[in-house]
Motif scaffolding. Structure first.
Motif, PDB file in Angstrom:
ATOM      1  N   TYR A  98       0.757  -1.233   0.078  1.00 24.72           N
ATOM      2  CA  TYR A  98       0.013   0.073  -0.022  1.00 24.72           C
ATOM      3  C   TYR A  98       0.872   1.095   0.026  1.00 24.72           C
ATOM      4  CZ  TYR A  98      -3.165   3.555   1.326  1.00 24.72           C
ATOM      5  OH  TYR A  98      -4.060   4.652   1.564  1.00 24.72           O
ATOM      6  N   LEU A 107     -10.125  -6.265   4.567  1.00 29.38           N
ATOM      7  CA  LEU A 107      -9.158  -6.124   5.374  1.00 29.38           C
ATOM      8  C   LEU A 107      -9.377  -5.114   6.440  1.00 29.38           C
ATOM      9  CD1 LEU A 107      -6.106  -6.346   2.922  1.00 29.38           C
ATOM     10  CD2 LEU A 107      -6.278  -7.741   4.856  1.00 29.38           C
ATOM     11  N   SER A 108     -10.143  -4.407   6.442  1.00 29.44           N
ATOM     12  CA  SER A 108     -10.230  -3.215   7.212  1.00 29.44           C
ATOM     13  C   SER A 108     -10.574  -3.497   8.637  1.00 29.44           C
ATOM     14  CB  SER A 108     -11.659  -2.363   6.965  1.00 29.44           C
ATOM     15  OG  SER A 108     -11.806  -2.125   5.492  1.00 29.44           O
ATOM     16  N   TRP A 163     -10.373  -3.165  -4.515  1.00 25.19           N
ATOM     17  CA  TRP A 163     -11.029  -2.412  -3.296  1.00 25.19           C
ATOM     18  C   TRP A 163     -11.764  -3.530  -2.474  1.00 25.19           C
ATOM     19  CZ3 TRP A 163     -10.836   1.479  -0.464  1.00 25.19           C
ATOM     20  CH2 TRP A 163     -10.259   2.514  -1.117  1.00 25.19           C
ATOM     21  N   TYR A 186     -11.758   5.614   2.544  1.00 26.39           N
ATOM     22  CA  TYR A 186     -11.445   4.897   3.326  1.00 26.39           C
ATOM     23  C   TYR A 186     -10.804   4.558   4.565  1.00 26.39           C
ATOM     24  CZ  TYR A 186      -9.093   0.328   3.663  1.00 26.39           C
ATOM     25  OH  TYR A 186      -8.700  -0.836   4.443  1.00 26.39           O
ATOM     26  N   ARG A 194     -11.253   9.382  -2.321  1.00 24.39           N
ATOM     27  CA  ARG A 194     -11.765   7.794  -2.071  1.00 24.39           C
ATOM     28  C   ARG A 194     -11.079   7.355  -0.938  1.00 24.39           C
ATOM     29  NH1 ARG A 194     -12.743   3.684  -6.922  1.00 24.39           N
ATOM     30  NH2 ARG A 194     -14.114   2.134  -5.595  1.00 24.39           N
ATOM     31  N   VAL A 227      -9.140  -4.887  -0.102  1.00 27.07           N
ATOM     32  CA  VAL A 227      -8.765  -3.803   0.846  1.00 27.07           C
ATOM     33  C   VAL A 227      -9.989  -3.750   1.857  1.00 27.07           C
ATOM     34  CG1 VAL A 227      -8.238  -1.433   1.179  1.00 27.07           C
ATOM     35  CG2 VAL A 227      -7.331  -2.964  -0.709  1.00 27.07           C
ATOM     36  N   LEU A 228     -11.195  -3.743   1.528  1.00 27.17           N
ATOM     37  CA  LEU A 228     -12.084  -3.471   2.240  1.00 27.17           C
ATOM     38  C   LEU A 228     -12.504  -4.548   3.353  1.00 27.17           C
ATOM     39  CD1 LEU A 228     -15.256  -2.124   0.298  1.00 27.17           C
ATOM     40  CD2 LEU A 228     -14.046  -1.019   2.141  1.00 27.17           C
ATOM     41  N   CYS A 281     -14.151   1.888  11.813  1.00 30.79           N
ATOM     42  CA  CYS A 281     -14.627   0.364  12.071  1.00 30.79           C
ATOM     43  C   CYS A 281     -13.877  -0.241  13.020  1.00 30.79           C
ATOM     44  CB  CYS A 281     -14.657  -0.339  10.700  1.00 30.79           C
ATOM     45  SG  CYS A 281     -14.032  -2.001  10.570  1.00 30.79           S
ATOM     46  N   ASN A 282     -12.555  -0.089  13.019  1.00 35.06           N
ATOM     47  CA  ASN A 282     -11.679  -0.577  14.075  1.00 35.06           C
ATOM     48  C   ASN A 282     -11.995  -0.107  15.644  1.00 35.06           C
ATOM     49  OD1 ASN A 282      -9.537  -2.797  12.860  1.00 35.06           O
ATOM     50  ND2 ASN A 282      -9.733  -0.930  11.494  1.00 35.06           N
ATOM     51  N   LEU A 288     -13.207   5.306   7.355  1.00 36.24           N
ATOM     52  CA  LEU A 288     -14.005   4.003   7.478  1.00 36.24           C
ATOM     53  C   LEU A 288     -13.201   3.026   8.270  1.00 36.24           C
ATOM     54  CD1 LEU A 288     -16.748   3.200   6.280  1.00 36.24           C
ATOM     55  CD2 LEU A 288     -15.354   1.458   4.980  1.00 36.24           C
ATOM     56  N   LEU A 289     -11.911   2.860   8.022  1.00 33.50           N
ATOM     57  CA  LEU A 289     -10.972   1.813   8.691  1.00 33.50           C
ATOM     58  C   LEU A 289     -10.911   2.138  10.015  1.00 33.50           C
ATOM     59  CD1 LEU A 289      -8.045  -0.009   7.497  1.00 33.50           C
ATOM     60  CD2 LEU A 289      -7.443   1.444   9.215  1.00 33.50           C
TER      61      LEU A 289
END
Lengths: 170, 441, 202
Positions: free
Chosen positions: A62, A153-154, A147, B6, B2, A150-151, B13-14, B9-10
């Motif tokens: 990444y 993996l979040s 994507w 993300y 984007r 990757v999603l 969410c964590n 969001l990450l």
């Protein structure tokens, strides 16, 4: 072209290990006491932290992508390395869990981890298709698949951190 | 853009996942962390994490011993921790650290469990006893995974299985000449006998005369136990309690209550959880009993305290596995019916409680007394634990070993004869004969 | 955007390392050694002193309790299954029970009763030093001293000859069906008392 091998082996590996849970040994008289991997706390820590290390190394792709100037080597060779690490991670995952998914927190972590790897295999496949069958898959779709990878993996950082915490807490 | 979404969001969410689990860690319900279901022995208390785990210290040996030390001591544990403490055993301990319970009894790993909550392979005896055939030629053909599974040896409790004991009881018949269990002793009377009119329930309370009549017919009334003895705690300022718990019973029945709390029926209460209920059981239970909860009065009936009912009918109201359902077709039940109807002599009947909540003899100096052991787990598994305290009250040793080694016979609740024969008594006799011959020479 | 990404990433990774660090700190600690001034005892002196106590206690039990009450007064028996038989523990069992109890209290030393001809095979020599020691004491009836390494730890190991001090000893050992010998004689060596003192704490 390393990707081809990586993608193919990843997909196969995932399918194979998802089907077969490796049972604990039923005897103490086996030549290779393979299940020590799951019985001994030491081995569990070795394989567990190895998995953590592999996961962190995979993250490097990444940064290679977004901090282009800071890194050496071509992006595609980084991607091959990422794929190899992913597959190696799966092998260590088998050593760590015997593909037993467990319950609750451990179950969530396993599902996310395995799903992320499947997503990765899919992404690798989509890139492979670019080489094999030109423009078979549109650029847009490839990006979408990556994507998805990757999603999935979040939630992994929190789940891994909690998993490690729970092992030492309990 | 984007990418920024993300990352947002990450992080969100964590944080959310982290917060949920950390919150759970602060509450009594830490199921979210449960890595796998516990063994049959511990599943009832698998959510009382702190009964065994100390934060960041794991499961200390003391956690196991807090509940099991007394039992292991009583069993004259063949593989007690002290057996291995000498440094001469260090090499073997590297193979299997038998000083710690958790080396062989790992929890929350259901795929690892064999039987008896053991998580090492059945042939683990091999580590130390690999040369057993040299000392016992009779064992040459035996496989190491049968040591503990064939009715011959237990790892901990061999009180009914050691060689000299086998020899001493080698000539016993299947059924003994006087197959009777001991008479139960009652706690000392609190006062003179009471009758219906003597009850001391407060005048302002409406009391159901039927309940009073039930009480008046019990041992409680006969031994001077009045309403207030159970319904008012010892504290004189305490108020009337409509539903006394085991705490009230404990003042006279301490031994029974401590047995209850140590066994399958009371271990949840003892761990600070809600009472055990058939809905939480792993054994088959009657669907209609699912919502019931276990306390002293669930089997003994408040006010009536009918031990005949508690010994049989109370059990069968919940338990609906094959062994329980077959009981009423068994010779044991026939004996019980005869005893209850007065045809059989006292002590000749065999109810559920006769075997699972057995009468235990205690002795101190010239004092002898018999109490009911309410911890049914004490003789449940491995079932050879039942031989000395229960089976041998009525049956010969060899017959008892054979019967308990026959799972089909157990499921049929002992209708018929054992289908297999465990040779341990014969082997002990054979060795004694050979020894005599050797000495004569 | 890059800066934000970097920060978030650093935070996530930082979280991992902090957790790992916190976990790593879970164990540790140590204890200081307090040397008391005065006479310095060598391991050998300590072993000899321990042996004197252990052996005396057991001899007293054998002669004044077991032999007297079982063989002379015939009041009570001594039995291997003393709990079941409501009898006295055998002297060797009394010895072992003491060794077990001591091992629960300290790991500064340990002791055991072993023999080249044991009734229970678990009490046969296991280590090379035990074997040499038992052979030596059987032959010369003098203590045997050696160093040995077990499980990565170094021990000072002393083996003392253990003789039959009373008829009860030889009667039982000569007649037990698991005994490999039936010709033990009063006053002669039947085995050895092994005392171990760890020299390294690791």
């Amino acid at each position: 072209m390393g990707l081809v091998t990586v993608a193919a082996s990843a997909v196969t590996l995932v399918i194979v290990i998802s089907l077969a849970v490796i049972p604990y040994s039923r005897t103490v008289r086996q030549n290779i006491p393979f299940d020590i991997l799951w019985r001994s706390g030491l081995w569990q820590q070795v394989t567990g932290f190895l998995l953590l290390g592999f996961s962190l190394m995979c993250l490097a792709l990444y940064f290679r992508k977004h901090w282009r100037r800071l890194w050496f080597g071509s992006f595609s060779s980084w991607r091959v390395l990422h794929g190899i690490l992913g597959v190696a991670g799966l092998i260590v995952l088998v050593a760590h869990t015997g593909m037993r998914f467990g319950s609750n927190l451990n179950l969530a972590l396993m599902i996310v981890f395995v799903a992320a790897n499947l997503g990765g295999a899919l992404a690798a496949g989509s890139i492979w298709s670019r080489y094999q069958f030109a423009r078979h898959l549109s650029h847009k779709w490839r990006r979408r698949i990556i994507w998805i990878h990757v999603l999935i993996l979040s939630p992994l950082p929190a789940l891994i951190a909690l998993h490690i915490l729970s092992i030492y807490y309990f | 853009m984007r990418t920024r979404t993300y990352w947002g969001l990450l992080v969100f969410c964590n944080l959310l996942i982290g917060a949920f689990f950390i919150w759970r860690l602060q509450t009594d319900n830490q199921q979210a962390f449960l890595p796998g279901e516990a063994t049959h022995g511990h599943h009832q208390i698998e959510l009382a994490c702190e009964a065994c785990h100390i934060p960041f210290e794991g499961v200390p040996q003391k956690a196991c011993l807090d509940c099991h030390a007394e039992e292991l001591e009583m069993a004259n544990d063949s593989h007690a921790e002290s057996v291995f403490s000498d440094p001469r055993n260090l090499a073997e301990l590297e193979l299997l650290n038998a000083r710690l319970c958790v080396s062989c009894h790992v929890e929350h790993r259901p795929e690892m469990v064999t039987s008896m909550g053991v998580t090492v392979p059945d042939d683990h005896c091999f580590h130390c006893h690999f040369d057993i055939a040299e000392q016992r030629p009779t064992h040459t053909e035996m496989d190491f995974n049968t040591c503990a599974t064939a009715g011959c040896h237990n790892f901990h409790d061999n009180r009914a299985l050691y060689e000299d004991f086998l020899l001493e009881h080698s000539d016993e018949p299947g059924v003994l000449v006087t197959p009777l269990v001991s008479k139960r002793d009652e706690p000392e009377a609190l006062g003179p006998p009471l009758s219906f009119g003597d009850h001391d329930a407060p005048a302002d309370r409406e009391v159901d005369p039927a309940l009073l009549a039930e009480w008046a017919g019990t041992v409680h009334a006969r031994t001077g136990v009045n309403c207030s003895d159970c319904h008012v705690a010892e504290d004189p300022k305490a108020l009337w309690d409509d539903s006394p718990t085991h705490e009230a019973c404990k003042s006279c029945h301490e031994n029974e209550v401590s047995g209850f709390l140590g066994g399958k029926h009371g271990m949840r209460i003892a761990s600070g959880l809600s009472p055990m209920s058939p809905s939480l059981a792993r054994l088959s239970m009657d669907p209609e009993a699912m919502e019931r909860e276990l306390g002293c009065t669930s089997c003994h009936d408040a006010h009536k305290f009918d031990t005949t009912r508690a010994a049989l009918d109370s059990c069968l109201e919940c338990h609906a596995d094959n062994h329980s359902k077959s009981y009423k077709d068994s010779p044991h039940f026939k004996l019980w019916q005869e005893e209850v109807s007065g045809i059989g002599v006292p002590g000749s009947g065999v109810s559920c409680a006769t075997c699972h909540l057995p009468r235990e003899s205690h002795k101190k100096g010239d004092d002898k007394w018999v109490l009911v052991q309410h911890n049914q787990n004490k003789n449940l598994q491995p079932n050879e634990k039942m031989i000395r305290g229960v089976c041998m009250e009525c049956h010969g040793l060899s017959f008892s070993i054979d019967a308990l080694a026959d799972p089909v016979l157990i499921e049929r609740n002992f209708q018929g004869q054992p289908s297999r024969h465990v040779e341990s008594v014969d082997m002990a006799v054979q060795r004694a004969i050979e020894d005599l011959k050797r000495k004569k020479k | 955007m890059m800066i934000m990404a970097r920060t978030v990433c650093a935070l996530t990774l930082g979280g991992f390392f902090l957790t790992a660090l916190a976990i790593g700190c879970g164990s540790g600690g140590g204890s200081g050694d307090n040397q008391e001034s005065g006479t310095i005892f060598t391991p050998r002196m300590m072993a000899d002193a321990l042996y004197a106590v252990i052996e005396s206690d057991r001899t007293v039990y054998t002669r004044e309790v077991v032999d007297r009450l079982q063989d002379e007064e015939k009041v009570i028996k001594a039995s291997e299954h003393w709990k079941d038989d409501k009898a006295l523990p055998l002297p060797a069992q009394m010895f072992r029970m003491g060794a077990k109890m001591a091992s629960d209290k300290t790991n500064v030393f340990s002791y055991s009763l072993l023999s080249l001809w044991p009734i229970n095979k678990q009490n046969a020599p296991k280590t090379e030093v035990e074997k040499q020691g038992l052979e030596a004491v059987a032959e010369r009836q003098k203590p045997f001293y050696a160093k040995e390494t077990l499980g990565g730890k170094t021990f000072f190991t002393a083996v003392y000859p253990d003789a039959a001090v009373a008829p009860a000893c030889i009667n039982c050992h000569n007649n037990h069906k698991d005994s490999p010998r039936s010709d033990f004689k009063l006053g002669k060596t039947m085995g050895g008392v092994v005392i171990r003192i760890p020299l390294s704490q690791r």
